[in-house]
Write an enzyme that holds these catalytic residues in place. Sequence first.
Site, PDB file in Angstrom:
ATOM      1  N   ASP A  38      -1.592  -2.048  10.821  1.00 27.81           N
ATOM      2  CA  ASP A  38      -2.024  -1.959   9.425  1.00 27.81           C
ATOM      3  C   ASP A  38      -2.702  -3.225   8.921  1.00 27.81           C
ATOM      4  O   ASP A  38      -3.267  -3.229   7.823  1.00 27.81           O
ATOM      5  CB  ASP A  38      -0.824  -1.670   8.512  1.00 27.81           C
ATOM      6  CG  ASP A  38      -0.274  -0.263   8.677  1.00 27.81           C
ATOM      7  OD1 ASP A  38      -0.956   0.566   9.317  1.00 27.81           O
ATOM      8  OD2 ASP A  38       0.832   0.001   8.176  1.00 27.81           O
ATOM      9  N   LYS A  82       0.856  -1.188   0.000  1.00 32.45           N
ATOM     10  CA  LYS A  82       0.000   0.000   0.000  1.00 32.45           C
ATOM     11  C   LYS A  82       0.888   1.233   0.000  1.00 32.45           C
ATOM     12  O   LYS A  82       2.057   1.203   0.400  1.00 32.45           O
ATOM     13  CB  LYS A  82      -0.943   0.014   1.206  1.00 32.45           C
ATOM     14  CG  LYS A  82      -0.266  -0.016   2.584  1.00 32.45           C
ATOM     15  CD  LYS A  82       0.171   1.337   3.115  1.00 32.45           C
ATOM     16  CE  LYS A  82       0.760   1.253   4.521  1.00 32.45           C
ATOM     17  NZ  LYS A  82       1.477   2.471   4.927  1.00 32.45           N
TER      18      LYS A  82
END
Length: 303
Positions: free
Chosen positions: A150, A8
């Site tokens: 995350d 990401k």
Amino acid sequence: MLTKTHAKINIGLVIPYKREDGLHEIRSVFVPIDFGDPMEIQIESLPKGNESRFEFHSVNHLQGYRHDLFEAVSERGDLSRNILAKSFAKLKPHFKTPIQITIHLEKFLPPEGGIGGGSSNAGVFLRHFFPYTNLNPEEQIVLAKSIGADVPFFLQSSPCFVSGIGEVLEPISVAKGFGILAIPPFGLSTGSMYAGLQKSLQKPYGSEVWKSLAEDLIRSLHVGDWAYLQNRLENEFEKIAFQTQPLLKELKLGFFESGADFASLSGSGSCLYGIYKAEGKRNEALPNVSHRFPNMEFRTFSF
């Protein structure tokens, strides 16, 4: 089954305050990109009375000191420290029936890069194996968050406005984009980066831009107006990263000089990326930044 655990990037990252639990509140846009670690998952049912088992095999494609970092937590090092082994250990008590899990991973995502390498591995692993448990959706998020802040993001595959410590996710629409990711030959410790911010304990405050993204920012993300977003969605870690590693500041400037419309540190670094209006423009820029920064590893990506 074959899958890929995607990295990401952060488009904007603000840390408004340190929470009473010692963790930091964040506001960011997380966008999954098509650069990742190929993963093969094999599942075999075991007879009742057996314990579930985990087997791990990996190919280490990382360079420099990161190669050694992964080796230390691979099956050739101390596998108990590997994030997939930790994820399996947390899932094991919840499997409805005993199973044998075998993972084959090709490691490309760099640790200490700010692009969610280990978290992505864990999130995709959990996503595949939650159906083999009795955990409800709320319990799944709690378990994922216990592995890494995350990890909940990687349970799904949509760009999200992210808050909390990374577990509060609001899917948003982001235009297709083309970028170049720079992987420096050095890392930045997440812990030391947060410590460098010196955030004090505060009660939550309302920032309209980040509480619910302002209308013009949502529109710009939706249509891909990266130039408009450049000075509006900034990564707060950059001010520390650029002091710690001045080369990163030069690298960001280099992306702009090669024609990027948006450039930013991802997460707490050290990876830094540039986004370009079109795939052709991105491809033209790649040899320029590669030549200017010969000690960097560069990867093209899209989302």
